[in-house]
Scaffold this active site. Structure first.
Site, PDB file in Angstrom:
ATOM      1  N   SER A  42       0.842  -1.289   0.024  1.00  0.00           N
ATOM      2  CA  SER A  42      -0.050   0.050  -0.260  1.00  0.00           C
ATOM      3  C   SER A  42       0.823   1.386  -0.119  1.00  0.00           C
ATOM      4  O   SER A  42       0.477   2.324  -0.269  1.00  0.00           O
ATOM      5  CB  SER A  42      -0.990   0.116   1.236  1.00  0.00           C
ATOM      6  OG  SER A  42      -1.998  -1.073   1.321  1.00  0.00           O
ATOM      7  N   GLY A 234      -4.520  -2.029  -0.999  1.00  0.00           N
ATOM      8  CA  GLY A 234      -3.739  -1.825  -1.673  1.00  0.00           C
ATOM      9  C   GLY A 234      -3.171  -0.003  -1.809  1.00  0.00           C
ATOM     10  O   GLY A 234      -3.911   0.462  -0.929  1.00  0.00           O
ATOM     11  N   CYS A 261      -9.502  -1.899   3.711  1.00  0.00           N
ATOM     12  CA  CYS A 261      -8.708  -0.778   3.277  1.00  0.00           C
ATOM     13  C   CYS A 261      -9.141  -0.156   1.734  1.00  0.00           C
ATOM     14  O   CYS A 261     -10.374  -0.152   1.659  1.00  0.00           O
ATOM     15  CB  CYS A 261      -7.311  -1.063   3.246  1.00  0.00           C
ATOM     16  SG  CYS A 261      -6.139   0.384   3.155  1.00  0.00           S
ATOM     17  N   LEU A 262      -7.953  -0.643   0.801  1.00  0.00           N
ATOM     18  CA  LEU A 262      -8.778  -0.291  -0.482  1.00  0.00           C
ATOM     19  C   LEU A 262      -9.907  -1.085  -0.838  1.00  0.00           C
ATOM     20  O   LEU A 262     -10.955  -0.695  -1.887  1.00  0.00           O
ATOM     21  CB  LEU A 262      -7.507  -0.633  -1.543  1.00  0.00           C
ATOM     22  CG  LEU A 262      -7.851  -0.099  -3.149  1.00  0.00           C
ATOM     23  CD1 LEU A 262      -7.989   1.499  -2.963  1.00  0.00           C
ATOM     24  CD2 LEU A 262      -6.429  -0.611  -3.907  1.00  0.00           C
ATOM     25  N   GLN A 265     -12.899   0.462  -0.005  1.00  0.00           N
ATOM     26  CA  GLN A 265     -13.225   1.692  -0.734  1.00  0.00           C
ATOM     27  C   GLN A 265     -13.693   1.293  -2.277  1.00  0.00           C
ATOM     28  O   GLN A 265     -14.812   1.934  -2.706  1.00  0.00           O
ATOM     29  CB  GLN A 265     -11.895   2.447  -1.067  1.00  0.00           C
ATOM     30  CG  GLN A 265     -11.163   3.160   0.272  1.00  0.00           C
ATOM     31  CD  GLN A 265      -9.873   3.799   0.044  1.00  0.00           C
ATOM     32  OE1 GLN A 265      -9.159   3.366  -0.748  1.00  0.00           O
ATOM     33  NE2 GLN A 265      -9.357   4.238   1.086  1.00  0.00           N
ATOM     34  N   ASN A 303      -3.507   2.622   7.482  1.00  0.00           N
ATOM     35  CA  ASN A 303      -2.711   3.101   6.385  1.00  0.00           C
ATOM     36  C   ASN A 303      -3.644   3.520   5.207  1.00  0.00           C
ATOM     37  O   ASN A 303      -3.911   2.801   4.389  1.00  0.00           O
ATOM     38  CB  ASN A 303      -1.870   2.061   6.091  1.00  0.00           C
ATOM     39  CG  ASN A 303      -1.129   2.512   4.807  1.00  0.00           C
ATOM     40  OD1 ASN A 303      -0.957   3.492   4.607  1.00  0.00           O
ATOM     41  ND2 ASN A 303      -0.307   1.346   4.000  1.00  0.00           N
ATOM     42  N   GLY A 305      -4.844   6.829   2.847  1.00  0.00           N
ATOM     43  CA  GLY A 305      -4.961   8.413   2.452  1.00  0.00           C
ATOM     44  C   GLY A 305      -6.331   9.001   1.958  1.00  0.00           C
ATOM     45  O   GLY A 305      -6.408  10.073   1.631  1.00  0.00           O
ATOM     46  N   PHE A 306      -7.083   7.759   1.533  1.00  0.00           N
ATOM     47  CA  PHE A 306      -8.187   8.085   1.074  1.00  0.00           C
ATOM     48  C   PHE A 306      -9.512   7.402   2.029  1.00  0.00           C
ATOM     49  O   PHE A 306      -8.909   6.761   2.590  1.00  0.00           O
ATOM     50  CB  PHE A 306      -8.600   7.425  -0.202  1.00  0.00           C
ATOM     51  CG  PHE A 306      -7.737   8.260  -1.374  1.00  0.00           C
ATOM     52  CD1 PHE A 306      -8.002   9.337  -2.301  1.00  0.00           C
ATOM     53  CD2 PHE A 306      -6.369   7.950  -1.394  1.00  0.00           C
ATOM     54  CE1 PHE A 306      -7.346   9.838  -3.255  1.00  0.00           C
ATOM     55  CE2 PHE A 306      -5.448   8.481  -2.282  1.00  0.00           C
ATOM     56  CZ  PHE A 306      -6.050   9.423  -3.055  1.00  0.00           C
ATOM     57  N   HIS A 346      -6.981  -1.972   9.406  1.00  0.00           N
ATOM     58  CA  HIS A 346      -6.186  -3.134   9.024  1.00  0.00           C
ATOM     59  C   HIS A 346      -6.357  -4.310  10.175  1.00  0.00           C
ATOM     60  O   HIS A 346      -5.422  -4.324  10.988  1.00  0.00           O
ATOM     61  CB  HIS A 346      -4.624  -3.062   8.920  1.00  0.00           C
ATOM     62  CG  HIS A 346      -4.536  -2.380   7.564  1.00  0.00           C
ATOM     63  ND1 HIS A 346      -4.369  -3.021   6.360  1.00  0.00           N
ATOM     64  CD2 HIS A 346      -4.519  -0.904   7.119  1.00  0.00           C
ATOM     65  CE1 HIS A 346      -4.212  -2.250   5.289  1.00  0.00           C
ATOM     66  NE2 HIS A 346      -4.281  -1.048   5.780  1.00  0.00           N
ATOM     67  N   GLU A 348      -5.901  -7.381  10.334  1.00  0.00           N
ATOM     68  CA  GLU A 348      -4.635  -8.260  10.136  1.00  0.00           C
ATOM     69  C   GLU A 348      -3.483  -7.580  10.938  1.00  0.00           C
ATOM     70  O   GLU A 348      -2.460  -8.404  11.270  1.00  0.00           O
ATOM     71  CB  GLU A 348      -4.279  -8.402   8.789  1.00  0.00           C
ATOM     72  CG  GLU A 348      -3.325  -7.630   8.013  1.00  0.00           C
ATOM     73  CD  GLU A 348      -4.001  -6.341   7.485  1.00  0.00           C
ATOM     74  OE1 GLU A 348      -5.308  -6.438   7.989  1.00  0.00           O
ATOM     75  OE2 GLU A 348      -3.225  -5.567   6.954  1.00  0.00           O
TER      76      GLU A 348
END
Ligand SMILES: Nc1ncnc2c1ncn2[C@@H]1O[C@H](COP(=O)(O)OP(=O)(O)O)[C@@H](O)[C@H]1O
Ligand SMILES: Nc1ncnc2c1ncn2[C@@H]1O[C@H](COP(=O)(O)OP(=O)(O)O)[C@@H](O)[C@H]1O
Ligand SMILES: [Mg+2]
Ligand SMILES: [Mg+2]
Lengths: 373, 1077
Positions: A42, A234, A261-262, A265, A303, A305-306, A346, A348
């Protein structure tokens, strides 16, 4: 030397690979786990500032890799340890990075840099091992591609699908790790830049895992007869991943889906939501997240940014399940009628607290239940 | 889950006197708890026997009882106040033990008091070593093999099975009292016997040794909804085998990967849940085998601890305050983080700096005690330093210690290196550096110290850098080199020594090169969010975050690490200075480096600088803040030593002028002043050579009292009975005298000592706050003798003389603020022993007794106000002496139990670590309570053993008679016995040690003597006396070494029989006092 697109310069000493590298400069406030951070896909496209001033103390080892190689573009620290001291260490952190071509700038006033990024927002920068004319460096930073609109996921994703079967290992004879469940279901994991510990966790709770490239179509995934589908973390901006979002839209309702995460999104996009860029993102291992269902607070690893804009989601269709208590950003939601859920953070860990492992069990339970239908 | 509304009154139990292993960190936690609960609208009842605490200030709790922390007195408080709940977790081991005792005595049930924080079962599960281990195994956590024994034979058998060395740990003792490491059979015998005796439940745990493993601590918080967080991880520089309280510790942990750290985190959370600590802070200790990572759990403390105080200061996360809120029902996510204001307290602080804690020991005060470190805590104080890197923090920490000698000037002996490295001891860190300088390799040092290579490497790099710097000079050093030196924490002083230029030249040069300190903030979040709290530390980074205000402001210099003679009393005064400044509309700026204190709580002052108290660091702060004034008279000797250099550097010192302070300290000048004032003092002189000293001693006549100038707490002060003693002293004292002459006074034998605290303003008005009569006669350090307010046996005219002298001295010294004077009364004549134009050790005690806030008024006076302006605080008394309504006895508490083999006889060198206060309607009652609080309760029956020197014999008869009247049996050594018989008293004659057996020592061990009265026969060297006094201490038999002390205990025994158990809250007492005026 580090040059930022807004013209700010930070002087330090170079270590690691003697080369220049461009990227979005972001900071992570985790105290432990630098190796996991280096190797988290990521971070591709990003130069990472670690706020913990003492980095490299415990060296690097194979068990703590989150992928085959480091993905950060460069590392910025206050002090880089000249030795590695830990029974699991196999080599010095500096050598680990140097060998993989990652430049390091040490002895930089990372606190000043972080305060700068916090107030101005994350920005592009260039880490110049050899230094050079600041003006030119700033120019190069300005001309580098910006994160927004960039599809990094397909770049870091695996080219061909593969089976994964490693599980979670204890790091000490005294670590009580629950026995691995017998593999009983098949999970297909989209690799948008997946971290190994997600795969280990999936295997640990009883999944047979097939990892597939980010481009894989819904049809090809269905063809693998999955009992459940996982959408990985990612790098970069989710916006350009319309293709992935479409595939996911087709998959909703077919089998249970879990996104991190990604992946979270992309699910947001698939359900018609919008994403936006955070000023300086969430990167650390101490974020309080409230699980609105259980009303319990989890200390979580972040982690991103979006983020997904909760107001852009149709809340009669999805239920907002997790909220960040620091800034109220959306950290997780689930579909009200379909077996679909995801979190922005996360569970994990790696690095970070283990408070949220339960989500992997939830995924298995979802698969079991929907299996009965 | 918001606050509980079903409870209204909460009882908080404090931790009692400052003792080794339990110091003012519990004033910090207790004070925070009181504030937090009061702010939330609860009515707070407090009981604590220690008057020198902020928590016992009448405005912190609603009902404040300075009473013994015993079941009887606590029950009386509960009976009167009827609290709904008892918060047991903020007063250290003392509060925890008393809470359990109250529960088991059925008191809590009887009065329907709910235990909050930790339940009895949980406390027991955590404190009872065996229950704890079972619990841990149950949840799959590893612990060292062990067995609980209650007799020596079982111990030996088990040790033979698991092999030596073994660790011994008595159940339910704090700071590891009575514990130790036994490498062989004899040691096992010795330690085990002592341990069994010290354990309230007569149990000792014998345990597999994991010496040399890495030691860690996690500070955990949990709320009723089972949300849990780790506030801080701490790694011990000294591996397992050295008590965490005696270890150099580092936050955050430095040598653990995330996997390993999370394993520890998971384990500590499971531990908390299993033990059932449902709310509040706990401390969990782990050991990790550096070879294979095996992890064992060492212990957990189900309460706020020394480490929680450290963790709070290290992270900016107020553990005790939040623990209190959680105990009354709040959830972590319902509490805001004070520092960021926007984020909740439910998160894990992250650090972008390194914190180092270094303990301070005082073995030199306990001749006979071996200066080695083990599983039992021995340090009397500690410092904390914050740096951007470990190197910077360590270097700052070392100079915060104020060892008196700059590191570079320390003497090391190459031959001692192996010895000093193998056995942990106070000098080990210094020897590690020295070993590197001497060319030892990291591997060699690691081999014999087991200190983690990462730490050793850091030290090696510091040593290397200094060697490099040694190659250049002040003129040739490059800007970059100098900057590196400063970034690594090397002080100007050290560089000045290295380059033989003195520190000032170095400072000048670096300022010219633009190398100046900046200040960073402790913000709990590594700058991720904005910090609204100016909690600062210095660094040589690129950006200054101090953001000083342009308000009127005053800077207070704190007292640094606690040490015998300079402890919590001075921090008490500094805190009050800060509160007062704020009240008078000034911004208060605190500078201190002691993590245990209230003064280093970020919400005590407007601004907090966590820095060493050195000229360099203080000037750095001064340059940034530019305060209107600096207060040096509240922090004890530490700021006083800085007063002149600071003044010379142009810093405005407010209050008494440093020159006058100096005059009072300088015996020659002061002597002249006394002559002018026609105020007598013991004949004296000062010498710089042995011959000179002897000549003076002969002139004055023996015994004489010899001492160095400029030290607090009677450091290195001895009574010399002959020339040989004088010569020996001159040989040994020089180290301490710091190139200042040795002072010699005629020693006034069996004189009554008086302590006086007074306030004076710039117009020369003087108000005497208290005239305290010492119980022990002069010759016992003022800090070590019990004293009483009001004075009991002083004639009107003596009191008048004392008032007169005090007022004239204050004026002559142009005192503005506080002044302390000590007098000795010999044959009706009053002599001045010393005058300290500064806050004294007795200020908190006098403030509590009179109800008049002395430090607050003093600050007002320093700011230019007049005594007359404080009528509202002094009840209209503006001259003369403040009245008191009851009898208040202050008694010292000694650490002798921690230093087996040390002679507990009292002398002019101070050795007590803390104090308690007893309140009563008569002297006996107050003294009895004080003794009980001090941990040396007087017996109510049994045999009193008396042995007194000749000139005490007369007094002894009358005292013995009193005991006999109240049904005590008497035993005495031959001489004394004969005397008592002659006076018609029934007395059993007992052998002295060298006379045969069973002798006094045997009887003590057998437990057949309940009280020892043993006055010294002059020079403290008779092994026979020492043996008896030592045994008494070891067997917890109260041992009184002065006749006046004996007389007092007789009166206490009488009162115990006559007076009921009764308690008074400060609030009531002060009302009475107000009426009395
Ligand atoms: N099994 C052991 N082997 C070696 N050292 C030990 C062992 N157990 C404890 N210690 C040392 O003794 C110290 C005190 O033990 P601890 O259980 O923490 O008692 P306390 O209640 O006094 O803190 C620890 O800090 C550790 O350094
Ligand atoms: N001339 C003296 N005669 C008898 N006792 C003395 C004399 N001078 C000092 N002392 C004793 O020594 C103690 C310490 O002396 P002091 O001058 O108060 O040193 P400090 O600065 O450590 O308080 C006093 O409290 C007193 O009991
Ligand atoms: Mg301990
Ligand atoms: Mg004195």
């Amino acid at each position: 030397m580090l040059a930022l697109e807004d013209g700010t310069i930070f002087e330090g000493r170079s270590f690691g690979a003697p080369k220049d590298s461009l990227g979005e400069v972001v900071f992570n406030t985790a105290i432990t786990g630098y190796q996991e951070i280096f190797t988290d896909p990521s971070y591709s496209g990003q130069i990472v500032v670690l706020t913990n001033p003492q980095i490299g103390n415990y060296g690097a080892n194979d068990d703590d890799l989150e992928s085959a190689r480091p993905y950060i573009e460069g590392l910025i620290v206050r002090e880089l340890s000249s030795i590695a001291s830990n029974w699991r260490s196999e080599e010095k952190a500096e050598k680990f990075l140097a060998d993989k071509g990652i430049p390091v700038a040490a002895e930089i006033d990372t606190r000043a840099l972080v305060r700068h990024l916090r107030t101005r927002g994350v920005m592009r920068g260039i880490l110049a091992a050899q230094g050079g004319d600041p003006k030119l460096l700033v120019e190069r930073a300005r001309n580098s591609p910006s994160m927004a609109g960039l599809d990094l996921a397909t770049r870091v994703s695996t080219q061909s699908s593969y089976a994964w079967n490693q599980t979670v290992q204890a790091c000490s004879p005294s670590e009580p790790v629950a026995a691995q469940a017998e593999p009983w279901c098949h999970v297909v994991a989209y690799d948008y830049g997946i971290k190994r510990n997600i795969l280990r966790r999936l295997v640990h709770v009883g999944a047979r895992v097939t990892v597939v490239p980010a481009q894989t179509t819904a049809e090809d995934v269905i063809a693998l007869k999955p009992d459940g589908i996982f959408l990985s973390n990612g790098p970069g901006d989710p916006e350009p991943l319309q293709h992935q979002a479409q595939q996911v839209r087709k998959l909703i309702g077919k089998t249970p889906i879990f996104g991190i995460c990604l992946g979270h999104q992309i699910l947001g996009l698939a359900l018609g939501g919008k994403t936006y860029k955070l000023k300086f993102g969430h990167r650390g291992a101490n974020h309080p997240v409230l699980n609105q269902v259980t009303q319990k607070v989890e200390i979580t690893s972040h982690n991103h940014g979006f983020a997904v804009d909760p107001d852009s989601l149709n809340q009669s269709e999805v239920e907002l399940t997790h909220i960040n208590l620091n800034d109220q950003t959306l950290e997780g939601f689930r579909h009200r009628s379909e077996p679909v859920f995801c979190v922005q953070y996360h569970p994990e860990a790696a690095p970070g607290p283990h408070d949220s492992h339960y989500l992997f069990d939830d995924f298995m339970k979802l698969i079991k239940d929907s299996g009965r239908r | 889950m918001p606050r509980r509304n079903d409870i209204h009154r909460v009882l908080i139990i404090g931790s009692g006197p400052i003792v080794i292993g339990q110091a003012c960190e519990f004033d910090y936690s207790g004070a925070q708890a009181c504030k937090a609960l009061k702010a939330d609208g609860y009515e707070v009842v407090l009981i604590n026997s220690n008057p020198a605490t902020i928590m016992t200030d009448p405005n912190l709790a609603d009902h404040t009882y300075i009473e013994p922390l015993s079941v009887e007195f606590a029950e009386e408080v509960i009976r009167i106040q009827r609290p709904d709940a008892l918060l047991s977790t903020v007063g250290g081991q003392t509060a925890l033990n008393l809470s359990v005792a109250l529960a088991e005595a059925g008191v809590l049930d009887r009065y329907g008091v709910e235990l909050i924080g930790a339940k009895v079962e949980s406390i027991k599960k955590a404190e009872d070593r065996l229950l704890f281990k079972d619990a841990m195994r149950k949840i799959g956590l590893d612990t060292p093999q062990s067995q609980l024994v209650n007799n020596v034979d079982d111990g030996v058998a088990f040790a033979n099975r698991i092999g030596y060395p073994v660790i011994l740990r008595p159940s339910f003792t704090m700071g590891g009292s009575g514990g130790g490491i036994a490498y062989n059979r004899e040691e096992l015998h010795e330690i085990l016997e002592r341990g069994l005796d010290l354990s309230p439940v007569h149990e000792v745990l014998i345990e597999e040794s994991v010496l040399g493993w890495k030691e860690f601590e996690l500070e955990v918080m949990r709320d009723l909804a089972d949300n849990a967080i780790i506030v801080c991880s701490i790694e011990n520089f000294d591996p397992m085998g050295v008590h965490t309280g005696d270890s150099i510790t580092v936050a955050p942990a430095q040598t653990l990967t995330d996997r390993e750290y999370q394993m520890m985190r998971d384990a500590s959370l499971r531990c908390l849940r299993e033990i059932g600590v449902d709310t509040g802070g706990s401390n969990v200790q782990f050991a990790i085998n550096p070879q294979d990572g095996r992890m064992v759990i060492v212990e957990m403390n189900p309460r706020v601890s020394r480490s929680s105080a450290l963790a709070s200061k290290a992270t900016g996360f107020p553990i005790a305050k939040i623990a209190a809120k959680l105990a009354v029902g709040y959830r972590l996510d319902e509490i805001k983080n004070d520092i960021t204001k926007v984020t909740p307290a439910c998160f894990e602080p992250t650090l972008d700096y390194v914190v180092v804690k270094i303990p301070r020991w005082q073995f030199e005060k306990f001749p006979g005690a071996e200066p080695v470190l083990g599983t039992q805590m021995k340090s009397v104080g500690e410092v904390m330093a914050i740096g951007r890197t470990f190197k910077q923090a360590l270097a700052k920490g070392i100079r915060s210690l104020e060892t008196g000698k700059p590191a570079a000037a320390e003497k090391f002996d190459p031959d001692l290196i192996p010895k000093r490295l193998i056995t942990p001891n106070p000098e080990r860190l210094g020897y590690v550096r020295f070993a590197f300088e001497q060319g030892w390799t990291l591997e060699q040092i690691h081999e014999i110290t087991a200190i983690d290579p990462w730490f050793l490497r850091q030290i090696r790099e510091m040593v290397d850098l200094e060697l490099e710097l040694g190659k250049v000079s002040l003129d040739t050093v490059s800007r970059e080199q100098l900057l590196t030196a400063k970034r690594d924490g090397i002080s100007d002083t050290r560089l000045g020594l290295l380059w033989k230029t003195g520190s000032r030249a170095v400072r000048k040069k670096r300022c010219e090169l633009g190398i100046t300190a900046v200040f960073n903030r402790v913000d709990t979040c590594a700058a991720e969010f904005e910090s609204f709290t100016p909690y600062l530390y210095s660094s040589y980074e690129s950006e200054n975050e101090a953001a000083p205000s342009d308000r009127k402001k005053v800077m207070i210099l704190g007292s640094g690490p606690n040490r015998i003679g300079q402890g919590i009393e001075f921090d008490y005064c500094c805190c009050h200075a800060s509160f007062a400044l704020q009240e008078f509309g000034y911004e208060s700026i605190m500078v201190n480096c002691n993590p245990e204190t209230v003064s280093t709580d970020y919400d005590t002052s407007d601004r907090l600088y966590f820095e060493p108290l050195t000229r360099e660091e203080v000037l750095n702060i001064y340059d940034v803040e530019k305060p209107d004034g600096v207060i040096v008279q509240f922090g004890g000797q530490t700021p006083l030593n800085l007063a002149l250099p600071l003044k010379a550097a142009g810093v405005p010192i407010i209050g008494t002028d440093p020159a006058d302070i100096d005059l009072a300290e300088d015996r020659k000048l002061f002597g002249r002043l006394l002559d002018d004032l026609k105020i007598p003092s013991p004949p004296n002189g000062s010498a710089t050579s042995a011959d000179e000293a002897c000549a003076i001693a002969r002139r004055l006549g023996f015994p004489v009292l010899v001492r160095p100038s400029y030290v607090l707490g009677g450091r290195a002060m001895v009574i010399a009975y002959d020339e040989e003693m004088v010569r020996r002293y001159m040989r040994e004292a020089v180290v301490f005298s710091q190139d200042r002459p040795v002072l010699i006074d005629r020693f006034l034998e069996s004189a009554t000592e008086i302590d006086v605290d007074a306030l004076a303003d710039q117009d020369g008005s003087v108000l005497i706050a208290g005239i305290m009569e010492h119980i022990e006669e002069a010759g016992v350090h003022s800090g070590d003798s019990s004293c009483v307010l009001p004075p009991q046996g002083l004639s009107r005219e003596i009191l008048n003389t004392i008032q007169d002298y005090t007022a004239r001295l204050a004026r002559a010294l142009h005192v503005i603020g506080l002044m302390n004077a000590q007098y000795a009364i010999k044959d009706g004549e009053v002599f001045v022993l010393e005058v300290n134009p500064r806050a004294s050790r007795t200020v908190p005690y006098v403030s509590k007794a009179t109800g008049v806030p002395l430090p607050k008024i003093a600050v007002g006076l320093m700011l230019g106000k007049k005594l007359a302006e404080f009528r509202h605080l002094t009840g209209d008394v503006v001259s003369g002496v403040l009245p008191v309504s009851q009898c208040f006895v202050k008694s010292p508490v000694f650490p002798f139990a921690k230093f087996p083999g040390v002679d507990p006889a009292l002398g002019p060198e101070m050795r007590s670590t803390g104090e308690v206060m007893g309140v009563g309607e008569n002297f006996g009652e107050a003294f009895g309570k004080a003794q009980l609080s001090a941990g040396t309760p007087l017996p109510d029956s049994g045999t009193v053993f008396i042995s007194v020197n000749d000139h005490d014999k007369a007094a002894a008869v009358e005292i013995a008679a009193t005991f006999a009247d109240y049904g005590f049996q008497l035993a005495a050594t031959r001489g004394t016995a004969a005397l008592l018989k002659a006076a018609g008293l029934a007395v059993k004659t007992v052998f002295k040690v060298n006379e045969g057996r069973p002798n006094a020592v045997d009887l003590l061990k057998a437990g057949s003597l309940k009280l020892v009265i043993y006055t010294t026969t002059g020079s403290h060297s008779f092994s026979d006396e020492q043996a008896i006094r030592r045994t008494a201490v070891a067997y917890r038999v109260p041992c009184i070494t002065t006749i006046s002390g004996a007389r007092a205990s007789a009166q206490a025994v009488v009162s115990a029989r006559r007076d009921p158990i009764r308690v008074w809250s400060l609030q009531e007492i002060h009302k009475l006092a107000a009426n009395a005026r």
